[in-house]
Scaffold this motif. Sequence first.
Motif, mmCIF file in Angstrom:
data_model
loop_
_atom_site.group_PDB
_atom_site.id
_atom_site.type_symbol
_atom_site.label_atom_id
_atom_site.label_comp_id
_atom_site.label_asym_id
_atom_site.label_seq_id
_atom_site.Cartn_x
_atom_site.Cartn_y
_atom_site.Cartn_z
ATOM 1 N N LEU A 33 24.209 -2.740 31.473
ATOM 2 C CA LEU A 33 23.094 -2.865 32.411
ATOM 3 C C LEU A 33 23.555 -2.687 33.852
ATOM 4 N N ALA A 34 24.798 -3.038 34.133
ATOM 5 C CA ALA A 34 25.338 -2.868 35.486
ATOM 6 C C ALA A 34 25.366 -1.395 35.898
ATOM 7 N N TRP A 35 25.379 -0.488 34.931
ATOM 8 C CA TRP A 35 25.457 0.951 35.223
ATOM 9 C C TRP A 35 24.143 1.684 34.979
ATOM 10 N N LEU A 36 23.146 1.011 34.414
ATOM 11 C CA LEU A 36 21.883 1.654 34.062
ATOM 12 C C LEU A 36 21.122 2.095 35.302
ATOM 13 N N ASP A 58 25.392 -0.436 42.836
ATOM 14 C CA ASP A 58 24.685 -0.664 44.101
ATOM 15 C C ASP A 58 23.409 0.171 44.212
ATOM 16 N N MET A 59 23.156 1.043 43.243
ATOM 17 C CA MET A 59 21.914 1.826 43.205
ATOM 18 C C MET A 59 20.817 0.975 42.556
ATOM 19 N N ARG A 101 19.541 -6.837 39.089
ATOM 20 C CA ARG A 101 19.563 -5.516 39.737
ATOM 21 C C ARG A 101 18.204 -5.241 40.368
ATOM 22 N N PRO A 102 18.173 -4.607 41.545
ATOM 23 C CA PRO A 102 16.915 -4.340 42.218
ATOM 24 C C PRO A 102 16.156 -3.152 41.613
ATOM 25 N N VAL A 103 14.847 -3.208 41.809
ATOM 26 C CA VAL A 103 13.962 -2.101 41.472
ATOM 27 C C VAL A 103 13.374 -1.630 42.798
#
Length: 105
Positions: A33-36, A58-59, A101-103
């Motif tokens: 999930l850190a790379w999704l 960071d994306m 993670r942000p959306v």
Amino acid sequence: MSLEFRHDELVVRVDGDIAEIFSKGAFSHRLLLAWLAVQVQPSIRGMLDVKITSASADMPLYEVLPKARPVRGSTVEVVIKTEEEPLYREFFTQVGQRCGRPVAP
């Protein structure tokens, strides 16, 4: 607790810190999930291109882009109707909340 999203020929399952992506006629993919990364881009009239790939942590996990741009690496790509985008946003917002993670708005 796991999450699952099904739409047409796409299935996304999230269990722990792993996302599994299944698309009919293609190989399945597993990503941390850190790379999704999910990028929604304009396609032909009234349609959107949903690209599920990996990117740096960071994306934003999910973002709608104003114009198409290339995506590097292995990508699962589906074309959806514009009115179906909120279904994808709702699911991936839940995923983003689960893993911090942000959306993108």
